[in-house]
Design a protein around this motif. Structure first.
Motif, PDB file in Angstrom:
ATOM      1  N   THR A  85       2.183  11.171  11.664  1.00 45.14           N
ATOM      2  CA  THR A  85       0.739  11.117  11.860  1.00 45.14           C
ATOM      3  C   THR A  85       0.030  12.191  11.040  1.00 45.14           C
ATOM      4  O   THR A  85      -1.015  11.935  10.428  1.00 45.14           O
ATOM      5  CB  THR A  85       0.399  11.303  13.352  1.00 45.14           C
ATOM      6  OG1 THR A  85       0.982  10.225  14.102  1.00 45.14           O
ATOM      7  CG2 THR A  85      -1.109  11.300  13.572  1.00 45.14           C
ATOM      8  N   ALA A  86       0.591  13.400  11.000  1.00 50.12           N
ATOM      9  CA  ALA A  86      -0.024  14.495  10.244  1.00 50.12           C
ATOM     10  C   ALA A  86      -0.089  14.153   8.755  1.00 50.12           C
ATOM     11  O   ALA A  86      -1.122  14.366   8.094  1.00 50.12           O
ATOM     12  CB  ALA A  86       0.772  15.785  10.460  1.00 50.12           C
ATOM     13  N   VAL A  87       1.002  13.612   8.215  1.00 46.66           N
ATOM     14  CA  VAL A  87       1.032  13.253   6.792  1.00 46.66           C
ATOM     15  C   VAL A  87       0.037  12.134   6.494  1.00 46.66           C
ATOM     16  O   VAL A  87      -0.724  12.193   5.514  1.00 46.66           O
ATOM     17  CB  VAL A  87       2.460  12.836   6.374  1.00 46.66           C
ATOM     18  CG1 VAL A  87       2.457  12.290   4.947  1.00 46.66           C
ATOM     19  CG2 VAL A  87       3.412  14.017   6.489  1.00 46.66           C
ATOM     20  N   GLY A  98      -8.127  10.862   0.677  1.00 51.19           N
ATOM     21  CA  GLY A  98      -8.316   9.673  -0.148  1.00 51.19           C
ATOM     22  C   GLY A  98      -7.136   9.282  -0.994  1.00 51.19           C
ATOM     23  O   GLY A  98      -7.272   8.522  -1.961  1.00 51.19           O
ATOM     24  N   TRP A  99      -5.939   9.788  -0.647  1.00 48.67           N
ATOM     25  CA  TRP A  99      -4.750   9.458  -1.441  1.00 48.67           C
ATOM     26  C   TRP A  99      -4.442   7.964  -1.399  1.00 48.67           C
ATOM     27  O   TRP A  99      -4.015   7.384  -2.403  1.00 48.67           O
ATOM     28  CB  TRP A  99      -3.547  10.245  -0.945  1.00 48.67           C
ATOM     29  CG  TRP A  99      -3.663  11.724  -1.151  1.00 48.67           C
ATOM     30  CD1 TRP A  99      -4.569  12.370  -1.949  1.00 48.67           C
ATOM     31  CD2 TRP A  99      -2.863  12.745  -0.557  1.00 48.67           C
ATOM     32  NE1 TRP A  99      -4.390  13.732  -1.879  1.00 48.67           N
ATOM     33  CE2 TRP A  99      -3.344  13.994  -1.039  1.00 48.67           C
ATOM     34  CE3 TRP A  99      -1.798  12.743   0.336  1.00 48.67           C
ATOM     35  CZ2 TRP A  99      -2.787  15.207  -0.649  1.00 48.67           C
ATOM     36  CZ3 TRP A  99      -1.234  13.948   0.723  1.00 48.67           C
ATOM     37  CH2 TRP A  99      -1.716  15.168   0.225  1.00 48.67           C
ATOM     38  N   THR A 100      -4.646   7.326  -0.234  1.00 48.85           N
ATOM     39  CA  THR A 100      -4.326   5.899  -0.119  1.00 48.85           C
ATOM     40  C   THR A 100      -5.254   5.054  -0.986  1.00 48.85           C
ATOM     41  O   THR A 100      -4.837   4.015  -1.528  1.00 48.85           O
ATOM     42  CB  THR A 100      -4.428   5.445   1.342  1.00 48.85           C
ATOM     43  OG1 THR A 100      -5.735   5.746   1.851  1.00 48.85           O
ATOM     44  CG2 THR A 100      -3.395   6.165   2.203  1.00 48.85           C
ATOM     45  N   ARG A 101      -6.513   5.481  -1.139  1.00 47.42           N
ATOM     46  CA  ARG A 101      -7.452   4.706  -1.959  1.00 47.42           C
ATOM     47  C   ARG A 101      -7.046   4.713  -3.426  1.00 47.42           C
ATOM     48  O   ARG A 101      -7.288   3.748  -4.158  1.00 47.42           O
ATOM     49  CB  ARG A 101      -8.865   5.276  -1.813  1.00 47.42           C
ATOM     50  CG  ARG A 101      -9.490   5.064  -0.440  1.00 47.42           C
ATOM     51  CD  ARG A 101     -10.968   5.413  -0.460  1.00 47.42           C
ATOM     52  NE  ARG A 101     -11.561   5.298   0.861  1.00 47.42           N
ATOM     53  CZ  ARG A 101     -11.661   6.294   1.713  1.00 47.42           C
ATOM     54  NH1 ARG A 101     -11.201   7.495   1.379  1.00 47.42           N
ATOM     55  NH2 ARG A 101     -12.221   6.126   2.892  1.00 47.42           N
ATOM     56  N   ARG A 102      -6.444   5.806  -3.873  1.00 46.00           N
ATOM     57  CA  ARG A 102      -6.040   5.904  -5.277  1.00 46.00           C
ATOM     58  C   ARG A 102      -4.939   4.907  -5.627  1.00 46.00           C
ATOM     59  O   ARG A 102      -4.755   4.556  -6.795  1.00 46.00           O
ATOM     60  CB  ARG A 102      -5.561   7.329  -5.582  1.00 46.00           C
ATOM     61  CG  ARG A 102      -6.652   8.379  -5.436  1.00 46.00           C
ATOM     62  CD  ARG A 102      -6.084   9.780  -5.590  1.00 46.00           C
ATOM     63  NE  ARG A 102      -7.046  10.783  -5.184  1.00 46.00           N
ATOM     64  CZ  ARG A 102      -6.768  12.082  -5.068  1.00 46.00           C
ATOM     65  NH1 ARG A 102      -5.541  12.512  -5.347  1.00 46.00           N
ATOM     66  NH2 ARG A 102      -7.695  12.935  -4.683  1.00 46.00           N
ATOM     67  N   LEU A 103      -4.216   4.455  -4.626  1.00 44.03           N
ATOM     68  CA  LEU A 103      -3.138   3.493  -4.856  1.00 44.03           C
ATOM     69  C   LEU A 103      -3.623   2.052  -4.733  1.00 44.03           C
ATOM     70  O   LEU A 103      -2.827   1.115  -4.813  1.00 44.03           O
ATOM     71  CB  LEU A 103      -1.992   3.737  -3.868  1.00 44.03           C
ATOM     72  CG  LEU A 103      -1.263   5.079  -4.005  1.00 44.03           C
ATOM     73  CD1 LEU A 103      -0.249   5.247  -2.871  1.00 44.03           C
ATOM     74  CD2 LEU A 103      -0.584   5.188  -5.353  1.00 44.03           C
ATOM     75  N   GLY A 104      -4.924   1.887  -4.513  1.00 43.13           N
ATOM     76  CA  GLY A 104      -5.494   0.551  -4.425  1.00 43.13           C
ATOM     77  C   GLY A 104      -5.048  -0.203  -3.184  1.00 43.13           C
ATOM     78  O   GLY A 104      -4.878   0.385  -2.111  1.00 43.13           O
ATOM     79  N   ALA A 105      -4.833  -1.513  -3.353  1.00 45.88           N
ATOM     80  CA  ALA A 105      -4.488  -2.365  -2.212  1.00 45.88           C
ATOM     81  C   ALA A 105      -3.178  -1.939  -1.567  1.00 45.88           C
ATOM     82  O   ALA A 105      -3.051  -1.940  -0.340  1.00 45.88           O
ATOM     83  CB  ALA A 105      -4.406  -3.823  -2.658  1.00 45.88           C
ATOM     84  N   GLY A 109       0.274  -0.084   2.511  1.00 42.87           N
ATOM     85  CA  GLY A 109       1.380   0.845   2.717  1.00 42.87           C
ATOM     86  C   GLY A 109       1.102   1.825   3.844  1.00 42.87           C
ATOM     87  O   GLY A 109       1.992   2.142   4.642  1.00 42.87           O
ATOM     88  N   ALA A 110      -0.147   2.319   3.923  1.00 40.31           N
ATOM     89  CA  ALA A 110      -0.524   3.212   5.025  1.00 40.31           C
ATOM     90  C   ALA A 110      -0.357   2.508   6.364  1.00 40.31           C
ATOM     91  O   ALA A 110       0.127   3.092   7.347  1.00 40.31           O
ATOM     92  CB  ALA A 110      -1.968   3.683   4.846  1.00 40.31           C
ATOM     93  N   PHE A 111      -0.742   1.230   6.389  1.00 34.84           N
ATOM     94  CA  PHE A 111      -0.536   0.435   7.598  1.00 34.84           C
ATOM     95  C   PHE A 111       0.941   0.340   7.954  1.00 34.84           C
ATOM     96  O   PHE A 111       1.327   0.494   9.115  1.00 34.84           O
ATOM     97  CB  PHE A 111      -1.085  -0.981   7.389  1.00 34.84           C
ATOM     98  CG  PHE A 111      -2.387  -1.201   8.050  1.00 34.84           C
ATOM     99  CD1 PHE A 111      -3.554  -1.170   7.325  1.00 34.84           C
ATOM    100  CD2 PHE A 111      -2.447  -1.405   9.405  1.00 34.84           C
ATOM    101  CE1 PHE A 111      -4.771  -1.356   7.944  1.00 34.84           C
ATOM    102  CE2 PHE A 111      -3.653  -1.591  10.025  1.00 34.84           C
ATOM    103  CZ  PHE A 111      -4.834  -1.565   9.298  1.00 34.84           C
ATOM    104  N   ALA A 112       1.745   0.066   6.940  1.00 37.11           N
ATOM    105  CA  ALA A 112       3.180  -0.118   7.182  1.00 37.11           C
ATOM    106  C   ALA A 112       3.785   1.121   7.822  1.00 37.11           C
ATOM    107  O   ALA A 112       4.537   1.027   8.797  1.00 37.11           O
ATOM    108  CB  ALA A 112       3.886  -0.448   5.868  1.00 37.11           C
TER     109      ALA A 112
END
Length: 252
Positions: free
Chosen positions: A145-147, A155-162, A167-170
């Motif tokens: 959860t912390a990571v 905003g790291w997840t946004r940089r990876l696009g879809a 992946g964050a969901f997974a």
């Protein structure tokens, strides 16, 4: 410490687990509603659960690292598949998510068909066993959860696009589904976000966290007082709280 039927030694780890789930699921829930793919969490959660079932079917130790790897691997494969379909057939993404959910659910049932404890195992994955969360599981969930919270905030997840989104969901779902179950994972994602649609920004986020935290606390207490299954009780309480908040007049 106990107060009548309320055994705080059992209830507090369960509450901490619920609060940790909310940390990542509340902001992800807002993104889900913005994208219009409400059932993404159910699909990814079911795929992660399929990974757990498959690991159990081949005899891997329950709750071991190999099972966790199977769950994460299955969820990431699902995330990669949804990333691919979004790029090529975005118009039908919601329908494809529904199909993926049904396929994962049916595959899990088939794998459990000859398991004498199959029904019980399936029930645990759907409704969860939040009351039996242990310190080790809380530490693992807390670390993940912390990571994830840091990645979302920066905003790291946004940089990876879809794929960053899926992946964050997974990862988030895999960390939580074995503790609280598919139903609570979905409810923690959608209900607080849905209840606070009329608000924006930090106020919306604060209200969503408040609804979620109160729902877990009241649901756990009621399940202990009335000897009811904790997961379904929390789901119902969260839905009622969300309905009350959504009907409350908004101040100017």
């Amino acid at each position: 410490m106990t107060l009548g039927p309320l055994d705080f030694g059992i209830l507090w780890p369960a509450l901490v687990a619920g609060l940790l789930v909310l940390v990542t699921h509340v902001p992800l829930g807002a993104q889900v509603l913005d994208r219009g793919i409400v059932f993404i969490d159910l699909a990814i959660a079911q795929i992660a659960a399929l990974g757990v079932i498959a690991a159990d079917a081949i005899g891997l130790p329950e709750h071991g690292l190999a099972v966790q790897a199977a769950a994460v691997g299955a969820a990431l494969l699902g995330a990669a598949l949804l990333t691919w379909t979004e790029r090529r057939v975005a118009r039908y993404q919601e329908a494809l998510i529904g199909v993926l959910f049904v396929l994962a659910a049916c595959a899990g049932i088939l794998l459990l068909a000859h398991n004498p404890r199959g029904g019980e195992h399936l029930k645990d994955l759907l409704a969860g066993q939040i009351l039996w969360v242990g310190p080790r599981q809380l530490l693992v969930l807390g670390a993940v959860t912390a990571v994830l919270a840091l990645a979302l905030a920066l905003g790291w997840t946004r940089r990876l696009g879809a794929f960053g989104f899926y992946g964050a969901f997974a990862v988030a779902v895999t960390a939580s589904v074995q503790l609280v179950g598919v139903y609570l994972v979905f409810t923690s994602l959608i209900v607080p976000a849905l209840a606070t649609l009329r608000w924006e920004g930090r106020k919306r986020l604060a209200l969503a966290y408040g609804v979620g935290a109160l729902g877990y606390a009241v649901g756990l207490a009621l399940s202990a007082l009335w000897d009811l299954p904790s997961g379904p009780t929390i789901v119902c309480v969260l839905a009622i709280l969300a309905l009350v908040l959504s009907l409350k007049p908004q101040r100017a």
